[in-house]
Design a protein around this motif. Structure first.
Motif, PDB file in Angstrom:
ATOM      1  N   SER A 169       0.846  -1.193   0.000  1.00 29.03           N
ATOM      2  CA  SER A 169       0.000   0.000   0.000  1.00 29.03           C
ATOM      3  C   SER A 169       0.877   1.237   0.000  1.00 29.03           C
ATOM      4  O   SER A 169       2.097   1.153   0.201  1.00 29.03           O
ATOM      5  N   GLY A 170       0.239   2.379  -0.255  1.00 28.57           N
ATOM      6  CA  GLY A 170       1.026   3.603  -0.296  1.00 28.57           C
ATOM      7  C   GLY A 170       0.171   4.852  -0.372  1.00 28.57           C
ATOM      8  O   GLY A 170      -1.048   4.782  -0.539  1.00 28.57           O
ATOM      9  N   ILE A 171       0.845   5.979  -0.217  1.00 32.13           N
ATOM     10  CA  ILE A 171       0.198   7.293  -0.238  1.00 32.13           C
ATOM     11  C   ILE A 171       0.895   8.145  -1.284  1.00 32.13           C
ATOM     12  O   ILE A 171       2.124   8.284  -1.270  1.00 32.13           O
ATOM     13  N   LYS A 172       0.090   8.708  -2.169  1.00 30.45           N
ATOM     14  CA  LYS A 172       0.605   9.453  -3.314  1.00 30.45           C
ATOM     15  C   LYS A 172       1.197  10.809  -2.891  1.00 30.45           C
ATOM     16  O   LYS A 172       0.579  11.506  -2.101  1.00 30.45           O
ATOM     17  N   VAL A 209      -6.691   0.315   2.598  1.00 29.35           N
ATOM     18  CA  VAL A 209      -7.014   1.578   1.913  1.00 29.35           C
ATOM     19  C   VAL A 209      -8.177   2.261   2.627  1.00 29.35           C
ATOM     20  O   VAL A 209      -8.900   1.643   3.403  1.00 29.35           O
ATOM     21  N   GLY A 210      -8.351   3.532   2.331  1.00 27.84           N
ATOM     22  CA  GLY A 210      -9.559   4.240   2.730  1.00 27.84           C
ATOM     23  C   GLY A 210     -10.677   3.917   1.755  1.00 27.84           C
ATOM     24  O   GLY A 210     -10.452   3.336   0.683  1.00 27.84           O
ATOM     25  N   ASP A 211     -11.865   4.305   2.167  1.00 29.79           N
ATOM     26  CA  ASP A 211     -13.088   4.078   1.390  1.00 29.79           C
ATOM     27  C   ASP A 211     -12.988   4.428  -0.096  1.00 29.79           C
ATOM     28  O   ASP A 211     -13.487   3.712  -0.952  1.00 29.79           O
ATOM     29  N   ASP A 212     -12.335   5.556  -0.374  1.00 29.05           N
ATOM     30  CA  ASP A 212     -12.346   6.091  -1.738  1.00 29.05           C
ATOM     31  C   ASP A 212     -11.560   5.234  -2.731  1.00 29.05           C
ATOM     32  O   ASP A 212     -11.671   5.449  -3.935  1.00 29.05           O
ATOM     33  N   GLN A 213     -10.776   4.254  -2.235  1.00 29.42           N
ATOM     34  CA  GLN A 213      -9.982   3.440  -3.161  1.00 29.42           C
ATOM     35  C   GLN A 213     -10.611   2.080  -3.437  1.00 29.42           C
ATOM     36  O   GLN A 213     -10.036   1.247  -4.142  1.00 29.42           O
ATOM     37  N   LEU A 214     -11.802   1.839  -2.889  1.00 28.77           N
ATOM     38  CA  LEU A 214     -12.395   0.510  -3.014  1.00 28.77           C
ATOM     39  C   LEU A 214     -12.712   0.146  -4.459  1.00 28.77           C
ATOM     40  O   LEU A 214     -12.535  -0.999  -4.875  1.00 28.77           O
ATOM     41  N   GLY A 267      -6.642  12.656   7.109  1.00 23.80           N
ATOM     42  CA  GLY A 267      -7.467  11.679   6.393  1.00 23.80           C
ATOM     43  C   GLY A 267      -6.606  10.497   5.965  1.00 23.80           C
ATOM     44  O   GLY A 267      -6.916   9.341   6.250  1.00 23.80           O
ATOM     45  N   GLY A 268      -5.505  10.795   5.292  1.00 17.87           N
ATOM     46  CA  GLY A 268      -4.574   9.742   4.870  1.00 17.87           C
ATOM     47  C   GLY A 268      -3.994   9.008   6.068  1.00 17.87           C
ATOM     48  O   GLY A 268      -3.683   7.818   5.994  1.00 17.87           O
ATOM     49  N   TYR A 269      -3.870   9.711   7.183  1.00 12.92           N
ATOM     50  CA  TYR A 269      -3.373   9.060   8.403  1.00 12.92           C
ATOM     51  C   TYR A 269      -4.400   8.046   8.903  1.00 12.92           C
ATOM     52  O   TYR A 269      -4.073   6.907   9.209  1.00 12.92           O
ATOM     53  N   ILE A 271     -13.694   2.588  11.421  1.00 16.19           N
ATOM     54  CA  ILE A 271     -13.598   3.991  11.830  1.00 16.19           C
ATOM     55  C   ILE A 271     -12.321   4.565  11.248  1.00 16.19           C
ATOM     56  O   ILE A 271     -11.250   3.982  11.397  1.00 16.19           O
ATOM     57  N   GLY A 272     -12.443   5.713  10.579  1.00 18.75           N
ATOM     58  CA  GLY A 272     -11.239   6.380  10.080  1.00 18.75           C
ATOM     59  C   GLY A 272     -10.981   6.168   8.604  1.00 18.75           C
ATOM     60  O   GLY A 272     -10.046   6.719   8.049  1.00 18.75           O
ATOM     61  N   SER A 273     -11.848   5.373   7.935  1.00 18.97           N
ATOM     62  CA  SER A 273     -11.580   5.097   6.529  1.00 18.97           C
ATOM     63  C   SER A 273     -12.189   6.143   5.602  1.00 18.97           C
ATOM     64  O   SER A 273     -12.001   6.093   4.399  1.00 18.97           O
ATOM     65  N   ALA A 286     -17.919  15.973   1.862  1.00 21.72           N
ATOM     66  CA  ALA A 286     -16.775  15.740   0.965  1.00 21.72           C
ATOM     67  C   ALA A 286     -15.599  15.203   1.768  1.00 21.72           C
ATOM     68  O   ALA A 286     -15.380  15.606   2.908  1.00 21.72           O
ATOM     69  N   LYS A 287     -14.826  14.283   1.156  1.00 23.05           N
ATOM     70  CA  LYS A 287     -13.709  13.706   1.924  1.00 23.05           C
ATOM     71  C   LYS A 287     -12.650  14.766   2.202  1.00 23.05           C
ATOM     72  O   LYS A 287     -12.505  15.726   1.434  1.00 23.05           O
ATOM     73  N   MET A 288     -11.941  14.595   3.309  1.00 23.20           N
ATOM     74  CA  MET A 288     -10.818  15.479   3.590  1.00 23.20           C
ATOM     75  C   MET A 288      -9.772  15.196   2.532  1.00 23.20           C
ATOM     76  O   MET A 288      -9.313  14.060   2.404  1.00 23.20           O
ATOM     77  N   SER A 289      -9.440  16.216   1.761  1.00 26.83           N
ATOM     78  CA  SER A 289      -8.646  15.933   0.574  1.00 26.83           C
ATOM     79  C   SER A 289      -7.533  16.949   0.396  1.00 26.83           C
ATOM     80  O   SER A 289      -7.701  18.132   0.673  1.00 26.83           O
ATOM     81  N   LYS A 290      -6.401  16.385  -0.114  1.00 24.16           N
ATOM     82  CA  LYS A 290      -5.250  17.220  -0.416  1.00 24.16           C
ATOM     83  C   LYS A 290      -5.597  18.281  -1.450  1.00 24.16           C
ATOM     84  O   LYS A 290      -4.950  19.301  -1.540  1.00 24.16           O
ATOM     85  N   SER A 291      -6.624  18.024  -2.257  1.00 27.79           N
ATOM     86  CA  SER A 291      -6.893  18.971  -3.340  1.00 27.79           C
ATOM     87  C   SER A 291      -7.951  20.019  -2.979  1.00 27.79           C
ATOM     88  O   SER A 291      -8.240  20.887  -3.797  1.00 27.79           O
TER      89      SER A 291
HETATM   90  P1  TYM Z   1      -4.122   8.705  -1.900  1.00 25.08           P
HETATM   91  O1  TYM Z   1      -2.703   9.105  -1.971  1.00 25.08           O
HETATM   92  O2  TYM Z   1      -5.159   9.635  -2.415  1.00 25.08           O
HETATM   93  O3  TYM Z   1      -4.486   8.348  -0.418  1.00 25.08           O
HETATM   94  C1  TYM Z   1      -3.668   7.452   0.334  1.00 25.08           C
HETATM   95  C2  TYM Z   1      -4.523   6.575   1.236  1.00 25.08           C
HETATM   96  O4  TYM Z   1      -5.213   7.402   2.171  1.00 25.08           O
HETATM   97  C3  TYM Z   1      -6.599   7.159   2.104  1.00 25.08           C
HETATM   98  N1  TYM Z   1      -7.301   8.427   2.305  1.00 25.08           N
HETATM   99  C4  TYM Z   1      -8.227   8.607   3.227  1.00 25.08           C
HETATM  100  N2  TYM Z   1      -8.736   7.779   4.159  1.00 25.08           N
HETATM  101  C5  TYM Z   1      -9.694   8.267   4.977  1.00 25.08           C
HETATM  102  N3  TYM Z   1     -10.164   9.534   4.896  1.00 25.08           N
HETATM  103  C6  TYM Z   1      -9.687  10.395   3.967  1.00 25.08           C
HETATM  104  N4  TYM Z   1     -10.145  11.639   3.909  1.00 25.08           N
HETATM  105  C7  TYM Z   1      -8.669   9.942   3.089  1.00 25.08           C
HETATM  106  N5  TYM Z   1      -7.970  10.528   2.081  1.00 25.08           N
HETATM  107  C8  TYM Z   1      -7.128   9.573   1.619  1.00 25.08           C
HETATM  108  C9  TYM Z   1      -6.844   6.615   0.698  1.00 25.08           C
HETATM  109  O5  TYM Z   1      -8.010   5.836   0.651  1.00 25.08           O
HETATM  110  C10 TYM Z   1      -5.604   5.797   0.468  1.00 25.08           C
HETATM  111  O6  TYM Z   1      -5.729   4.507   1.044  1.00 25.08           O
HETATM  112  N6  TYM Z   1      -4.460   5.480  -5.699  1.00 25.08           N
HETATM  113  C11 TYM Z   1      -3.983   5.650  -4.344  1.00 25.08           C
HETATM  114  C12 TYM Z   1      -2.495   5.447  -4.192  1.00 25.08           C
HETATM  115  C13 TYM Z   1      -2.047   4.120  -4.674  1.00 25.08           C
HETATM  116  C14 TYM Z   1      -2.205   2.889  -3.989  1.00 25.08           C
HETATM  117  C15 TYM Z   1      -1.632   1.916  -4.828  1.00 25.08           C
HETATM  118  C16 TYM Z   1      -2.787   2.556  -2.762  1.00 25.08           C
HETATM  119  C17 TYM Z   1      -1.402   3.862  -5.839  1.00 25.08           C
HETATM  120  N7  TYM Z   1      -1.139   2.536  -5.949  1.00 25.08           N
HETATM  121  C18 TYM Z   1      -1.623   0.574  -4.463  1.00 25.08           C
HETATM  122  C19 TYM Z   1      -2.762   1.193  -2.406  1.00 25.08           C
HETATM  123  C20 TYM Z   1      -2.204   0.224  -3.252  1.00 25.08           C
HETATM  124  C21 TYM Z   1      -4.301   7.081  -3.902  1.00 25.08           C
HETATM  125  O7  TYM Z   1      -4.445   7.956  -4.697  1.00 25.08           O
HETATM  126  O8  TYM Z   1      -4.325   7.279  -2.560  1.00 25.08           O
END
Ligand code: TYM
Length: 329
Positions: A7-10, A144-149, A18-20, A181-183, A193-198
């Motif tokens: 797994s990873g964070i972009k 992963v968080g919800d948004d990556q399902l 949120g990512g935490y 909790i926390g996804s 709206a999700k807590m987002s970097k953008s």
């Molecule tokens: P990214 O970088 O947008 O987010 C990284 C991880 O953090 C979770 N996340 C959140 N969780 C809860 N609440 C939020 N507000 C929130 N914002 C972000 C995301 O769900 C994610 O798990 N496509 C991926 C990166 C990626 C990846 C992968 C992840 C690339 N290849 C392979 C897992 C496996 C992304 O854009 O996450």
């Protein structure tokens, strides 16, 4: 079968809580029970334009934050996606089994491309590269968080399709691991709206590197509702429920314990103590981050991580190519 995670964070924005909640705090817990690979998907970040200097800084920031949060790089390799070429290679191979229609249905693609004058073709094929990331390590699970399902569902489909088309049992269909909790941590300004970097509103997000006073101010400004009761109910009280989730992620207390603690006390006290709970976790993390960032030790962790990751990936990409009929001398 061995349980494996990637797994990873972009590095497309600075890291927020949120990512935490959805990812990093899970990584730290899961590293003991799985063989984990934690990477920084820098190839994904450039699907939208990134100033090179900024990309460089954010990439190293995330690497340092992984370690600062408690990932042990001796146990789980930490590496940059761009340093393991097999990711891009398998990404291309999987593009031959993915179809346009399914990629066009991806919600994140639709959201990110909407209203943009020009959209890179890499943004469109992004979920295929993500599938490649996961499948390259024959991962069985992906936190992963919800948004990556939805992206993970595609990875499962592509794994099955590849195996079936080429008559191999190469790729397991990876299972998501999503915390209850926390996804899905939402913006402090808008619980829809999700807590987002953008999000351009700086008060919507608490960043992992925010100073304590700024964190206090952001939570003080967070929207709530007019009821004055600290109660967990996403339907009727989404803003307060979101704050309770953040409280739980950072304190380890359960929702019930949090509700009980603030019975009859109103939002002021709750928000003030929430800020202190978050600061209590983030301050030591920020200190460890500062001890790692810019050090040769961090470079060494990433170099060694890339070597270990490449060694794990090599036989998998080889088997995929052989199955597809590529000649090897
Ligand atoms: P990214 O970088 O947008 O987010 C990284 C991880 O953090 C979770 N996340 C959140 N969780 C809860 N609440 C939020 N507000 C929130 N914002 C972000 C995301 O769900 C994610 O798990 N496509 C991926 C990166 C990626 C990846 C992968 C992840 C690339 N290849 C392979 C897992 C496996 C992304 O854009 O996450």
């Amino acid at each position: 079968m061995e349980k494996r995670i990637l797994s990873g964070i972009k590095p497309s924005g600075d890291l927020n809580i949120g990512g935490y909640g959805g990812a990093l705090s899970q990584f730290v817990k899961l590293q003991h029970d799985y063989q984990c690979y934690f990477f920084i998907p820098d190839l994904h970040a450039v699907t939208v334009p990134q100033p090179p200097e900024v990309l460089r800084r954010r990439t190293m920031d995330i690497a340092a934050l992984y370690i600062a949060a408690g990932i042990d790089p001796r146990k789980s390799p930490i590496f940059l996606q761009s340093q393991v070429p097999a990711h891009a290679e398998l990404g291309y191979l999987l593009q031959t089994v993915a179809v346009m229609g399914e990629l066009g249905r991806m919600t994140q693609y639709k959201e990110k491309s909407e209203g943009q004058a020009s959209v890179s073709s890499a943004l469109f094929t992004y979920p295929v590269l993500m599938a490649a990331d996961v499948l390259l390590y024959r991962s069985t699970h992906v936190p992963v968080g919800d948004d990556q399902l939805q992206h993970l569902e595609l990875a499962r489909d592509l794994a099955r399709r590849f195996n079936q088309r080429f008559g191999v049992e190469l790729f397991p269909a990876p299972e998501p691991i999503v915390q209850t909790i926390g996804s899905r941590i939402k913006g402090l300004d808008n619980p829809a709206a999700k807590m987002s970097k953008s999000n351009p509103n700086p008060n919507s997000c608490v960043m992992l590197m925010d100073e304590p006073d700024l964190i206090r101010r952001k939570f003080a400004k967070a929207v709530t509702d007019s009821e004055g009761l600290v109660r967990y109910d996403w339907e009727r009280k989404p803003a307060v429920s979101n704050l309770i989730e953040i409280y739980e992620v950072f304190s380890g207390l359960s929702v019930e314990q949090i509700e009980r603690r603030y019975e009859g006390s109103g939002y002021g006290l709750f928000k003030g103590e929430l800020a202190e709970v978050v600061i209590g976790k983030l301050e030591p993390l920020q200190e460890r981050y500062r001890a790692w960032i810019g050090t040769p030790e961090l470079d060494a962790v990433l170099a060694e991580g890339a070597e270990r990751a490449a060694a794990a990936a090599a036989p998998v990409i080889e088997r995929a190519k052989q199955a597809m009929g590529f000649v090897r001398f």
